[in-house]
Design an enzyme around this catalytic site. Structure first.
Site, PDB file in Angstrom:
ATOM      1  N   ASN A  42       0.832  -1.213   0.000  1.00  0.00           N
ATOM      2  CA  ASN A  42       0.000   0.000   0.000  1.00  0.00           C
ATOM      3  C   ASN A  42       0.864   1.261   0.000  1.00  0.00           C
ATOM      4  O   ASN A  42       1.941   1.302   0.600  1.00  0.00           O
ATOM      5  CB  ASN A  42      -0.999  -0.001   1.165  1.00  0.00           C
ATOM      6  CG  ASN A  42      -0.355  -0.127   2.529  1.00  0.00           C
ATOM      7  OD1 ASN A  42       0.660  -0.779   2.692  1.00  0.00           O
ATOM      8  ND2 ASN A  42      -0.961   0.494   3.521  1.00  0.00           N
ATOM      9  N   GLU A  44       0.394   5.448   0.495  1.00  0.00           N
ATOM     10  CA  GLU A  44      -0.551   6.471   0.977  1.00  0.00           C
ATOM     11  C   GLU A  44      -0.142   7.873   0.532  1.00  0.00           C
ATOM     12  O   GLU A  44       0.960   8.089   0.032  1.00  0.00           O
ATOM     13  CB  GLU A  44      -0.642   6.381   2.508  1.00  0.00           C
ATOM     14  CG  GLU A  44      -1.150   5.008   2.953  1.00  0.00           C
ATOM     15  CD  GLU A  44      -1.351   4.877   4.443  1.00  0.00           C
ATOM     16  OE1 GLU A  44      -0.863   5.738   5.207  1.00  0.00           O
ATOM     17  OE2 GLU A  44      -2.028   3.901   4.841  1.00  0.00           O
ATOM     18  N   CYS A  53      -4.258   0.531  -2.391  1.00  0.00           N
ATOM     19  CA  CYS A  53      -4.035  -0.705  -1.636  1.00  0.00           C
ATOM     20  C   CYS A  53      -2.963  -1.564  -2.302  1.00  0.00           C
ATOM     21  O   CYS A  53      -2.734  -1.487  -3.515  1.00  0.00           O
ATOM     22  CB  CYS A  53      -5.323  -1.521  -1.575  1.00  0.00           C
ATOM     23  SG  CYS A  53      -6.638  -0.774  -0.615  1.00  0.00           S
ATOM     24  N   GLU A  55      -3.091  -4.699  -3.002  1.00  0.00           N
ATOM     25  CA  GLU A  55      -3.639  -5.603  -4.013  1.00  0.00           C
ATOM     26  C   GLU A  55      -3.706  -4.937  -5.379  1.00  0.00           C
ATOM     27  O   GLU A  55      -3.376  -5.527  -6.405  1.00  0.00           O
ATOM     28  CB  GLU A  55      -5.064  -6.046  -3.626  1.00  0.00           C
ATOM     29  CG  GLU A  55      -5.159  -6.825  -2.335  1.00  0.00           C
ATOM     30  CD  GLU A  55      -5.424  -5.947  -1.126  1.00  0.00           C
ATOM     31  OE1 GLU A  55      -4.785  -4.878  -0.999  1.00  0.00           O
ATOM     32  OE2 GLU A  55      -6.265  -6.334  -0.298  1.00  0.00           O
ATOM     33  N   CYS A  94     -10.841  -3.321  -3.971  1.00  0.00           N
ATOM     34  CA  CYS A  94      -9.912  -4.346  -4.493  1.00  0.00           C
ATOM     35  C   CYS A  94     -10.674  -5.599  -4.943  1.00  0.00           C
ATOM     36  O   CYS A  94     -10.307  -6.231  -5.936  1.00  0.00           O
ATOM     37  CB  CYS A  94      -8.858  -4.695  -3.448  1.00  0.00           C
ATOM     38  SG  CYS A  94      -7.691  -3.336  -3.182  1.00  0.00           S
TER      39      CYS A  94
END
Ligand code: THU
Length: 135
Positions: A42, A44, A53, A55, A94
């Protein structure tokens, strides 16, 4: 064993998480049908919304490289700087990305630092909206 190998790759990918705002580090390892592995963590943003994220980093990396068929993903998450100690299930966004590129038997492997739990996309996103609805 496929699950164990994917978990190890996801744990290693988690090390690259950039999560100064949530303090929650996630790693993912995505297995394509041709046997390649794409990882993500991830990332940010100070303005929060651009956060992505682990994924989706893994999926978008693979797709950008021309790979669009997948068989499994491992996802691990927990407090940054600490070992993984609880299961971290993929968020709804996701899951929808998984639905775009994966069939219902796509495997989602979670890990709490002790034992893997394996779900399918059918388990985690039943009755999903997808490309068939638009045709
Ligand atoms: N996060 C993921 O990377 N994957 C998930 O499936 C759940 C949440 C990240 C997003 C954000 O950086 C942090 O975890 C806290 O929500």
């Amino acid at each position: 064993m496929k699950e164990k190998m994917l978990i190890e790759k996801a744990l290693a990918a988690r090390e690259a998480s950039y999560s100064p705002y949530s303090g929650f580090a996630v790693g993912a390892a995505l297995l394509s049908k041709d046997g390649r592995i794409f990882t993500g963590a991830n990332i940010e943003s100070a303005s929060y919304t651009p956060t992505i994220c682990a994924e989706r980093v893994a999926f978008f990396t693979a797709i950008h490289q021309g790979v669009k068929e997948f068989s499994a993903i491992a996802v691990v998450g927990g407090k940054a700087g600490e070992s993984v100690s609880a299961y971290c299930a993929p968020c709804g966004v996701c899951r929808q990305v998984m639905a775009e590129f994966c069939t219902g038997d796509f495997e989602i492997v979670l890990y709490d630092g002790k034992s893997p739990k394996v779900y399918t996309l059918n388990d985690l996103l039943p009755e999903r909206f997808g490309k068939a609805d638009l045709s």
